[in-house]
Design an enzyme around this catalytic site. Structure first.
Site, PDB file in Angstrom:
ATOM      1  N   LYS A 174      -6.500   1.966  -2.442  1.00 47.12           N
ATOM      2  CA  LYS A 174      -5.680   1.842  -1.240  1.00 47.12           C
ATOM      3  C   LYS A 174      -5.186   0.410  -1.157  1.00 47.12           C
ATOM      4  O   LYS A 174      -5.946  -0.536  -1.386  1.00 47.12           O
ATOM      5  CB  LYS A 174      -6.489   2.212   0.005  1.00 47.12           C
ATOM      6  CG  LYS A 174      -5.662   2.255   1.288  1.00 47.12           C
ATOM      7  CD  LYS A 174      -6.417   2.994   2.395  1.00 47.12           C
ATOM      8  CE  LYS A 174      -5.551   3.126   3.639  1.00 47.12           C
ATOM      9  NZ  LYS A 174      -5.677   1.977   4.537  1.00 47.12           N
ATOM     10  N   HIS A 231      -0.739   1.741   2.655  1.00 47.82           N
ATOM     11  CA  HIS A 231      -0.505   1.433   4.060  1.00 47.82           C
ATOM     12  C   HIS A 231       0.782   0.632   4.100  1.00 47.82           C
ATOM     13  O   HIS A 231       0.848  -0.481   3.575  1.00 47.82           O
ATOM     14  CB  HIS A 231      -1.671   0.627   4.651  1.00 47.82           C
ATOM     15  CG  HIS A 231      -1.502   0.346   6.108  1.00 47.82           C
ATOM     16  ND1 HIS A 231      -2.534  -0.092   6.890  1.00 47.82           N
ATOM     17  CD2 HIS A 231      -0.436   0.452   6.936  1.00 47.82           C
ATOM     18  CE1 HIS A 231      -2.117  -0.256   8.137  1.00 47.82           C
ATOM     19  NE2 HIS A 231      -0.829   0.066   8.175  1.00 47.82           N
ATOM     20  N   PRO A 233     -11.029   4.741   5.547  1.00 48.18           N
ATOM     21  CA  PRO A 233     -12.243   3.999   5.872  1.00 48.18           C
ATOM     22  C   PRO A 233     -11.944   2.972   6.960  1.00 48.18           C
ATOM     23  O   PRO A 233     -10.970   2.225   6.868  1.00 48.18           O
ATOM     24  CB  PRO A 233     -12.608   3.294   4.553  1.00 48.18           C
ATOM     25  CG  PRO A 233     -11.791   3.971   3.508  1.00 48.18           C
ATOM     26  CD  PRO A 233     -10.568   4.488   4.176  1.00 48.18           C
ATOM     27  N   ASN A 274       0.259   6.025   4.443  1.00 47.95           N
ATOM     28  CA  ASN A 274      -0.588   5.629   5.569  1.00 47.95           C
ATOM     29  C   ASN A 274       0.219   4.719   6.481  1.00 47.95           C
ATOM     30  O   ASN A 274       0.956   3.866   6.008  1.00 47.95           O
ATOM     31  CB  ASN A 274      -1.836   4.909   5.034  1.00 47.95           C
ATOM     32  CG  ASN A 274      -2.752   4.370   6.116  1.00 47.95           C
ATOM     33  OD1 ASN A 274      -3.259   3.258   6.004  1.00 47.95           O
ATOM     34  ND2 ASN A 274      -2.993   5.134   7.165  1.00 47.95           N
ATOM     35  N   GLY A 275       0.065   4.934   7.778  1.00 48.12           N
ATOM     36  CA  GLY A 275       0.711   4.068   8.754  1.00 48.12           C
ATOM     37  C   GLY A 275       1.491   4.849   9.788  1.00 48.12           C
ATOM     38  O   GLY A 275       2.399   5.611   9.455  1.00 48.12           O
ATOM     39  N   GLY A 291      -5.778   6.795   9.852  1.00 48.88           N
ATOM     40  CA  GLY A 291      -6.718   5.802  10.330  1.00 48.88           C
ATOM     41  C   GLY A 291      -6.810   5.797  11.841  1.00 48.88           C
ATOM     42  O   GLY A 291      -7.450   6.645  12.456  1.00 48.88           O
ATOM     43  N   ALA A 335     -14.068   0.033   9.299  1.00 50.05           N
ATOM     44  CA  ALA A 335     -15.340  -0.646   9.493  1.00 50.05           C
ATOM     45  C   ALA A 335     -15.891  -0.361  10.884  1.00 50.05           C
ATOM     46  O   ALA A 335     -15.177  -0.481  11.890  1.00 50.05           O
ATOM     47  CB  ALA A 335     -15.170  -2.153   9.304  1.00 50.05           C
ATOM     48  N   GLN A 356     -15.826   3.962  -0.274  1.00 55.03           N
ATOM     49  CA  GLN A 356     -14.839   2.920  -0.555  1.00 55.03           C
ATOM     50  C   GLN A 356     -15.548   1.605  -0.849  1.00 55.03           C
ATOM     51  O   GLN A 356     -16.433   1.180  -0.108  1.00 55.03           O
ATOM     52  CB  GLN A 356     -13.865   2.699   0.599  1.00 55.03           C
ATOM     53  CG  GLN A 356     -12.736   1.745   0.157  1.00 55.03           C
ATOM     54  CD  GLN A 356     -11.780   1.350   1.257  1.00 55.03           C
ATOM     55  OE1 GLN A 356     -12.143   0.618   2.153  1.00 55.03           O
ATOM     56  NE2 GLN A 356     -10.543   1.836   1.175  1.00 55.03           N
ATOM     57  N   CYS A 386      -7.384  -4.540   2.784  1.00 54.95           N
ATOM     58  CA  CYS A 386      -7.967  -5.196   3.954  1.00 54.95           C
ATOM     59  C   CYS A 386      -7.215  -6.497   4.252  1.00 54.95           C
ATOM     60  O   CYS A 386      -7.099  -7.360   3.368  1.00 54.95           O
ATOM     61  CB  CYS A 386      -9.442  -5.473   3.729  1.00 54.95           C
ATOM     62  SG  CYS A 386     -10.247  -6.236   5.149  1.00 54.95           S
TER      63      CYS A 386
END
Length: 370
Positions: free
Chosen positions: A141, A171, A16, A203-204, A227, A18, A70, A101
């Protein structure tokens, strides 16, 4: 890979983002290859209050199955109400909870990547969400922690497994790292060792499909979350499909083919947002990502980045050198970057990792609807 009852193959999840992973962008990505495609983060309070902007954000195209939402929330009761609403009103097939976040307006109120430091609050939120979800799988996440002195991911992963969460995604950066530096893939491997009963996704720094294969091979993770690597590159999901199925083909679109995707993206936003001028303004941020590596004059780039109508955008796209081939060496970082000097947190947040304060009533207020 299975996330609850949902079969996910290839084992790829769209992260996800934004202002990015709205329905038009998800449709473009989904057309390229299979996986799980998650909508933009929304706040639990805004959802239960039926904020009109939030309800627009969770619209899915007819072709989108399974549907993934999410949620961001800090109050266990409100999170539970939001998840129950999703389940009872058939708003989605999968719920992901955001504890990653890193933006200051979230962490300074105890949300996002700050929240897992409060282990018991995290447990309460997860317990409420899983109980409210019924047959829907709930995933989470997260990041490694607040900073290198306050790592939380191993405890958070164990708590998630104990509370019935269907999968965890890491992440592999801290909140302090924000999007800077290099993702710590070894942390993904450590999480996989610590959490054996449910899938672990990494993730990353996945900028191309081969990065995803390397991450799985190096860490043993069950799947990957993509992402920033797909910004201006929805065909990355075609490459990921090929890679996980052992096929060597990789997408190398010409500039003309990229222009066609850009036009479709802008058209989709126009249909989604209803107001053309707003949709085209929203599309402008994608222009640089789509054109990265291609030779395009500064004046034409300016035209594309300042277009005010769909017709104007199409006219500018027609001026591109359509037979220009895919540029080499473009599988490089895109989007946000840079590290934070400090992570903003509520007063006294780090005093006790086990106390269970629910952040104040304004913790979601100025991000309601997104």
């Amino acid at each position: 890979m299975k996330i609850g009852p949902i079969e996910v193959w290839p084992p790829v999840v769209l992260a996800p983002m934004a202002g990015i992973t709205n329905a038009p962008f998800r449709v473009l990505c989904r057309e390229q290859g299979a996986g799980l495609f998650v909508c933009e983060m929304i706040t639990t309070r805004a959802l239960v209050e039926r904020n009109p902007k939030t309800l627009r954000m969770i619209r899915f195209a007819d072709s989108e199955r399974p549907r993934s939402i999410q949620l961001y929330g800090v109050d266990p009761a409100i999170v539970g109400r939001a998840v129950r609403m999703i389940a009872e009103e058939d708003l989605a097939d999968h719920v992901d909870l955001n504890f990653g976040c890193p933006v200051p307006k979230v962490t300074r109120r105890g949300g996002g990547s700050a929240l897992p430091y409060k282990r018991n609050l995290l447990r309460r939120i997860l317990r409420e969400a899983v109980a409210a979800a019924g047959s829907l799988p709930v995933t989470m996440k997260m990041r490694k922690g607040i900073d290198d002195d306050h790592l939380t991911y191993l405890d958070a992963g164990r708590i998630a497994a104990e509370e019935g969460v269907a999968a965890v995604a890491l992440h592999a950066r801290t909140a302090k790292q924000h999007y800077g530096g290099v993702a710590d893939w070894e942390a993904i491997a450590r999480l996989k060792e610590a959490v054996q009963d449910i899938p672990v996704l990494g993730n990353g720094d996945i900028w191309c499909a081969d990065d995803a294969l390397r991450m799985v091979a190096r860490t043993g993770c069950d799947g990957v979350v993509v992402g920033r690597g797909c910004l201006g590159r929805p065909w990355l999901f075609r490459d990921l499909d090929n890679a996980f199925n052992g096929r060597p083909e990789r997408a190398r679109p010409s500039l003309g083919e990229v222009a066609e995707v850009m036009a479709r993206h802008a058209e989709g936003l126009t249909a989604c947002f209803d107001i053309e001028r707003y949709a085209i303004a929203d599309f402008r941020k994608h222009v640089g990502w789509y054109l990265k590596g291609f030779t395009v004059g500064s004046e034409l780039r300016r035209e594309l980045a300042t277009a005010e109508s769909l017709d104007g955008l199409r006219e500018s796209l027609a001026k591109l050198e359509h037979d220009q081939p895919w540029p080499p060496n473009t599988d490089t970082p895109r989007g946000k970057s840079g590290e934070r000097s400090k992570v903003l947190l509520p007063d006294g947040w780090l005093d006790d990792p086990w106390d269970c304060p629910i952040p104040g009533g304004d913790a979601e207020s100025d991000i309601s609807g997104g």
